[in-house]
Design a protein around this motif. Structure first.
Motif: not given
Length: 958
Positions: A112, A116, A129-131, A133, A139, A141-142, A176-178
């Protein structure tokens, strides 16, 4: 490493995930497997494994290498994933399934992490590679830099004991994404919280992260360079207007000079909160609009202070005075005051007590009153002794009564239905005098067996016991049960008057002039009381006569019961619902250089007394009977918390004569200053309306009323009567000015408010030095910070010590490397003999005009021990007791402990079968002729007693 393939010697190579080819290093395989073993048994990475485990690691490593070498040769090298697969396979083949599981989870977490983030040639984090919310659904970018900045900011100054990089790494594993910003904060906080047992500085880290959450909601997203203090003061008036517009705050708050008030805010005091304190006020105390908190911690304290000062002539000055006492944790108002002060419904009182008449209309009026009082966060105590017994004659219908039990079932269900405005569970305690003919069924109300229609699983119960019954138990005499419709005056009599009238009713019964009665050995009923208390935690043991004989208000009524927590002792009648307004002094905040700071304590008590008195006039009263009673008598209950912390601060064990003396002297000081403060308020505002004829008016202080109890009881009260302060000053002030309040002192449990300010509960000994606390906010590791400080000073705080404390279930007694002085100082509740708790309580009780919530602890209970313990409590003049607590099955999590490292069984293992030492008799044992009348008390069922099932956050725990 080299291997031979088709007679050709080759070098085994590994293909990395980025495509690089490197030489195979067997040491890394050995290290990875050893790391998995250490993680499974809870060893630090730098600590060597035992020889047997090290041999197994070596064997498994060799098997992995053999498996890799047996693969067909590839010029591209062996893939890293293939090697890791081989490790998993060999761990399982060798039977180490739990270690294999650890290794699998480790692989998943790192997979994981790789998803990321990536690394550039300098090892820095680059494009995620995640966003994230946002609240509006968009959204973005992280930003790993922002996350790292927050964590490193939270760790600043604590780097010696806390690793920011570890927290960053663990937080990444939860992403995690979102994911939402709130979930990211939660991940950071959980990462810190899980390490508190390692070092208490992680509690500070979690608290700082929690403050970020609160500031973001209450103040909006802040620029990193903005000063929190400036923003907090600047936004205060906006907070007031927002709260008023949303009907969360009372418009009267606009009447204050808000500029002056905001200038008095001290946001730096937020740093004093422990993490659990912040989490608690965030979950249930900070005002919110549709889930978004609009208060910072300092807004919260100031809102409470302003709500208590708005009737003052110089309200800004008083509000700031109140705020400084609250925000420095010197005194804390009770939960209802914290909930509702400054709001549209300022129901600020803690406790309501009522008496139920033997009339159907009044019975259901009391039930309705219970609902209204519970709605606004009041804890309830009901006296049901007036209700006629089962099979009594009903004149109006010419039928037979079903007794008191069916009505108590209705009370129980009402408490469930009306759950204190949705903030916490409703809570009520029902009292019954021990001569009531339904008392035996009353004892069974909390049992898990029998007719469920005659059980009250969610309601508390308490015995209201006259001294005459205790004398009969002591002397092995008989006891007679009556129905109140035939003996109605017993309800209002106490002491020698009760005894004379009760014995007259017994003579009438012997002459056949009483329709309903039952006679049984007093010891048999006493045994049932103790048995049910042991089995179910109820009914509690409380005493009618000391509560009445020593009451300052004996001239205008009778104390028919206590409250939900057994510390409030006020008169009740059909026309009066007794009300009490509570708050608690933080004792450890008044210890300086190992001694009690009397000047500081005087200042705190004087200000706190004014705050409590103000509650009476500001309060929202749900019923007219409550308003009538509170404004006629104006009782308040000044209590204390942090007593155990104060003992630790002066270097004293709870199990010592020094602790008893400190309990005496500290309570004398609180009593002195509280009574004097009430008299000074009377000089300013006038005495309470029913002052004339009271004990105060007659020159009888709480310390004097012990002699009255001795006279009524006809037995000595075994408690020291010495004093150290000049009480003539107090007597002269009362003679000149009177008293503003009918009652001024009561010690409540304080479980919630002590949690907020981070001190030990009330007068409680330390439960455990390390344990997990569960409440409505979740489960939280609790570590005795003072103990850690002392162990650090001795150079003893390390991973081995943490493991040993967990193994010994939060106790130091059996850890030899801890000095004896510290082992004694940090005895836990079940290690302190109950006699010390009772002796301390008895010394306090001589100074208190009401009572104290006194929990009693017993590690290995027996009938004889219970009998001796409660008889000691009675003979030393205590008015009430609260919960009986014994060791429960829930212990500190030990799955990561290598129990083979310790050669001695801890008490939690020994006690798992301790109940087999208690003889079992589930029948109704009787005293045989010529036998010791107390012998049956040695027979108790071996069931674990239940304690509070309301999770520690009901009104019963403040």
């Amino acid at each position: 490493m080299t291997t031979v393939t088709s007679g050709v010697t080759t070098t085994l190579e590994v293909r990395k995930r980025d495509g690089r080819i490197i030489s195979f290093d067997a040491v890394r395989v050995h290290y990875a497997i050893g790391k998995a073993f250490r993680a499974e048994i809870g060893l630090p990475e730098d600590q060597e494994l035992e020889n047997s485990l090290e041999a197994q690691v070596k064997s498994i490593s060799e098997a992995v290498i053999d498996q890799i070498e047996s693969r067909p040769f590839s010029r591209d090298g062996v893939d890293v994933e293939t090697i890791q697969d081989a490790v998993e396979i060999q761990l399982m083949r060798h039977g180490h399934f739990s270690v294999a599981r650890r290794y699998i989870l480790y692989r998943e977490e790192h997979a994981k992490l790789r998803a990321l983030r990536a690394a550039d040639s300098d090892g820095n984090l680059i494009a995620p590679r995640i966003n994230i919310k946002q609240e509006d659904g968009t959204k973005e970018p992280f930003d790993s830099t922002r996350l790292r900045r927050r964590i490193y900011s939270a760790v600043r100054g604590l780097e010696q004991n806390c690793s920011a990089e570890e927290l960053v790494e663990e937080t990444y594993r939860s992403l995690y994404d979102g994911i939402t910003p709130q979930e990211i904060y939660r991940a950071m906080i959980l990462a810190s919280r899980s390490r508190i047992e390692r070092d208490p500085d992680y509690d500070k880290v979690a608290a700082r992260l929690m403050l970020m959450v609160i500031y973001n909601e209450a103040l909006g997203r802040l620029h990193p360079k903005e000063d929190i203090a400036d923003v907090t003061r600047r936004e205060f008036s906006n907070y007031i207007e927002t709260g008023i517009a949303a009907d969360r705050l009372a418009p009267r708050l606009r009447e204050y000079d808000l500029e002056r008030i905001s200038a008095a805010l001290r946001p730096e005091r937020d740093a004093a909160f422990p993490y659990l304190g912040l989490q608690t006020i965030y979950d249930r105390y900070l005002l919110h609009i549709e889930g978004r908190r609009i208060e910072t911690p300092q807004y919260f304290w100031m809102r409470v202070a302003m709500g208590l000062a708005w009737n003052e002539e110089n309200k800004e000055e008083r509000a700031i005075e109140f705020y400084n006492i609250l925000s420095t944790f010197r005194f804390t108002s009770a939960t209802p005051t914290l909930f509702n002060s400054g709001t549209l419904h300022p129901q600020l009182s803690s406790c309501y007590l009522s008496t139920v008449d033997d009339d159907l209309e009044h019975i259901f009026k009391v039930v309705s009153d219970n609902a209204m009082l519970s709605k606004w966060a009041g804890g309830l105590g009901n006296d049901w002794t007036n209700i006629r017994a089962t099979n009594s004659h009903i004149k109006g219908t010419n039928g037979q009564s079903q007794g008191v039990i069916p009505f108590l079932k209705v009370v129980n269900d009402t408490a469930i239905a009306v759950n204190q405005g949705g903030k916490r569970k409703g809570a009520v305690c029902s009292y019954l005098e021990s001569w009531h003919l339904d008392v035996e069924e009353f004892l069974d109300l909390r049992k898990n067996t029998g007719d469920d229609r005659r059980r009250t699983h969610d309601m508390h119960t308490a015995n209201w016991i006259p001294d005459l019954f205790m004398k009969r138990v002591r002397d092995g005499g008989d006891w007679t049960l009556f129905s109140p419709d035939e003996t109605s005056d017993l309800h209002d009599l106490c002491g020698s008057a009760f005894q004379a009238r009760y014995e007259e009713y017994e003579r009438l019964a012997d002459e056949g002039k009483m329709r309903l009665f039952r006679r049984l050995p007093a010891n048999e009923l006493w045994r049932k009381m103790l048995t049910r208390l042991f089995e179910t935690g109820h009914p509690w043991i409380t005493w009618k006569d000391p509560s009445n004989v020593r009451s300052p208000q004996d001239h205008v009524g009778v104390v028919h019961s206590s409250n939900l927590c057994t510390e409030i002792l006020l008169n009740t009648s059909k026309d009066e619902i007794a009300v009490c307004n509570l708050g608690s002094i933080n004792m450890v905040a008044h210890v300086k250089n190992g001694e009690l700071d009397l000047d500081k304590l005087r200042e705190t008590v004087t200000t706190a007394s004014r705050m409590l008195d103000n509650v009476i006039d500001i309060n929202y009263y749900p019923t007219p009977e409550a308003k009538n009673s509170n404004q006629r008598h104006r009782p308040v209950g000044m209590g204390l918390m942090g007593f155990q912390d104060a003992l630790s601060a002066i270097g004293v064990s709870y199990a010592s004569q020094e602790a008893v003396e400190f309990a005496d002297r500290s309570m004398e000081a609180i009593s002195y200053f509280a009574i004097l403060a009430s008299s000074q308020l009377a000089a300013e505002r006038g005495s309470y309306p029913t002052y004339e004829g009271s004990k105060w008016d007659r020159g009888i202080l709480p310390i004097d009323s012990l002699e009255l109890l001795e006279q009524e009881r006809g037995l000595p009260i075994e408690v020291d009567r010495s004093t150290t302060l000049d009480w003539q000053v107090v007597r002269d002030s009362i003679r000149e000015h009177g008293m503003r309040n009918s009652n001024v002192m009561a010690i409540a449990p304080t479980a919630t408010i002590s949690t907020i300010v981070g001190v030990s509960q009330s007068i409680e000994p330390t439960y455990k030095n390390l344990f997990v606390k569960s409440n409505l906010s979740g489960e939280f590791p609790q570590l005795n910070l003072r103990m850690v400080q002392d162990l650090k000073a001795e150079g003893l705080w390390d991973s081995d010590m943490v493991e040993a404390i967990k193994y010994y279930d939060g106790e130091l007694t059996e850890i030899d490397r801890v000095p004896e002085e510290l082992r004694l100082r940090y005895l836990t509740a079940f290690e302190v003999e109950p006699k010390w708790l009772i002796e301390c309580a008895a010394r306090r009780q001589k100074w208190i005009d009401m009572g104290q919530s006194l929990n009693l602890y017993m590690a290995q209970p027996s009938g004889r021990k219970l009998h001796d313990m409660y008889m000691l409590a009675w003979t030393t003049g205590l008015k009430t007791t609260y919960y009986l607590r014994t060791l429960s099955a829930t212990q500190v999590e030990k799955s990561t402990i290598d129990v083979n490292r310790f050669g001695i069984q801890p008490r939690w293992m020994k006690n798992s079968s301790a109940s087999s030492d208690i003889r079992v008799d589930r029948g109704e044992a009787a005293v045989e002729p010529g036998a010791d009348p107390n012998a049956i008390l040695d027979q108790l069922p071996p069931e674990q007693p239940k304690t509070c099932n309301l999770d520690g956050d009901c009104e019963s725990c403040q």
